[in-house]
Design an enzyme around this catalytic site. Sequence first.
Site, mmCIF file in Angstrom:
data_model
loop_
_atom_site.group_PDB
_atom_site.id
_atom_site.type_symbol
_atom_site.label_atom_id
_atom_site.label_comp_id
_atom_site.label_asym_id
_atom_site.label_seq_id
_atom_site.Cartn_x
_atom_site.Cartn_y
_atom_site.Cartn_z
ATOM 1 N N SER A 1 0.960 -1.255 -0.123
ATOM 2 C CA SER A 1 -0.117 0.110 -0.147
ATOM 3 C C SER A 1 0.793 1.201 0.095
ATOM 4 O O SER A 1 0.010 2.213 -0.246
ATOM 5 C CB SER A 1 -1.120 0.045 1.332
ATOM 6 O OG SER A 1 -2.000 -0.863 1.011
ATOM 7 N N LYS B 1 0.686 3.459 -2.890
ATOM 8 C CA LYS B 1 -0.746 4.364 -3.006
ATOM 9 C C LYS B 1 0.045 5.694 -3.157
ATOM 10 O O LYS B 1 -1.008 6.732 -3.926
ATOM 11 C CB LYS B 1 -1.663 4.092 -2.025
ATOM 12 C CG LYS B 1 -2.272 2.524 -1.990
ATOM 13 C CD LYS B 1 -3.306 2.331 -0.868
ATOM 14 C CE LYS B 1 -3.793 0.861 -0.955
ATOM 15 N NZ LYS B 1 -4.467 0.591 0.213
ATOM 16 N N TYR C 1 -4.232 -2.350 -10.183
ATOM 17 C CA TYR C 1 -4.131 -2.081 -8.716
ATOM 18 C C TYR C 1 -3.182 -3.233 -8.082
ATOM 19 O O TYR C 1 -2.201 -2.769 -7.182
ATOM 20 C CB TYR C 1 -5.442 -2.043 -7.795
ATOM 21 C CG TYR C 1 -5.399 -2.108 -6.529
ATOM 22 C CD1 TYR C 1 -5.053 -0.947 -5.772
ATOM 23 C CD2 TYR C 1 -5.911 -3.231 -5.724
ATOM 24 C CE1 TYR C 1 -4.949 -0.899 -4.239
ATOM 25 C CE2 TYR C 1 -5.815 -3.146 -4.370
ATOM 26 C CZ TYR C 1 -5.487 -2.156 -3.730
ATOM 27 O OH TYR C 1 -5.294 -2.386 -2.140
ATOM 28 N N TYR D 1 -4.369 3.690 8.248
ATOM 29 C CA TYR D 1 -5.892 3.135 8.231
ATOM 30 C C TYR D 1 -6.397 3.408 9.583
ATOM 31 O O TYR D 1 -6.289 4.768 10.162
ATOM 32 C CB TYR D 1 -5.478 1.752 7.970
ATOM 33 C CG TYR D 1 -4.921 1.262 6.718
ATOM 34 C CD1 TYR D 1 -5.509 1.563 5.477
ATOM 35 C CD2 TYR D 1 -3.838 0.419 7.009
ATOM 36 C CE1 TYR D 1 -4.698 1.507 4.293
ATOM 37 C CE2 TYR D 1 -3.112 -0.030 5.818
ATOM 38 C CZ TYR D 1 -3.641 0.463 4.513
ATOM 39 O OH TYR D 1 -2.887 0.119 3.416
ATOM 40 N N VAL E 1 1.316 -3.785 3.792
ATOM 41 C CA VAL E 1 1.294 -4.973 4.782
ATOM 42 C C VAL E 1 2.450 -5.687 4.299
ATOM 43 O O VAL E 1 2.896 -6.867 4.793
ATOM 44 C CB VAL E 1 0.101 -5.970 4.410
ATOM 45 C CG1 VAL E 1 -1.403 -4.955 4.947
ATOM 46 C CG2 VAL E 1 -0.090 -6.224 2.947
#
Length: 321
Positions: free
Chosen positions: A64, A67, A191, A243, A261
Amino acid sequence: MADLQHIVEEIVAEMAAATERGRIADYIPDLAKVDPARFGMAVVDAEGREYVAGDHATRFSVQSIAKVFSLTMALGMVGDALWRRVGREPSGTAFNSIVQLETEHGIPRNPFINAGAIVVADVLLARHEPREAIAEFLRFVRQLVGDATIVIDHEVARGEEATGFRNVALANYMRAFGNVHQPVEKVLGTYFHQCALAMDCRQLALAGRYLMAGGVNPATGRSVVTAQRARRILALMLTCGHYDASGDFAFSVGLPGKSGVGGGILAIAPGSASIAVWSPGLDSKGNSLLGRRALERLVRHTGWSVFEAGGGPLRTGASRG
């Protein structure tokens, strides 16, 4: 700045000796194979000096953290129009939660949760087929680092495609609300390949320099984004980058950061440093357990917290407690 090298080495030695290391992200087949004893750290300061220790040259799946780079590209393509399709608020829920999409009509809370990043991938596909979009993404990251050897791990991407059922659900749900425009399988393929970007700590720290330097890549002097847009990306990293643990990260570390992760964290001390840490064991929220602890130690030594008066360049004689 030799003291900073000593600090980094000291932190890495402490983390290497830690017995509590978190849990590997074993739901992605290739990530389940990673040695939990690994730990690496890299710091690149505003003058371009590098401070590295541990497994800093071992490549890992950034997941992530990618992103941040896809968001940068999407803002370059569509500008503030992106915010009509993706929010800018912390989610307060897990990175792959579907709960809020029902009440918020398919608009993800922010671009760093999975649903938001899927919409960003959809934006990047508006002008390209998936192969071209993935190649453009990889080319962008290579330019940020100045390193053509950076690759996407296709085995990791295939593993995510085979197991990413919740992401399939998120994409289809947003498609039902009209917030995913391209075919779902193409969006998800893009993605997953973005998340499968493989980098080492040094490369990741180098990639984050433009956010440290007001949107300019210090190595080339070229603007990547405007200074205002760099500040906005940093704001989102601070409030949404971890998050439902983003508030806790801001409280304990005090830097804009983005986790993945795969066990990596990219953290930015604006005007001072771009920092990457990697420890594959995760906490209960899906963030690197020892990576966060290492960043806490680093900020305590340097005074780089954005909330600390006089924070900025390394403080000589900063607290080592």
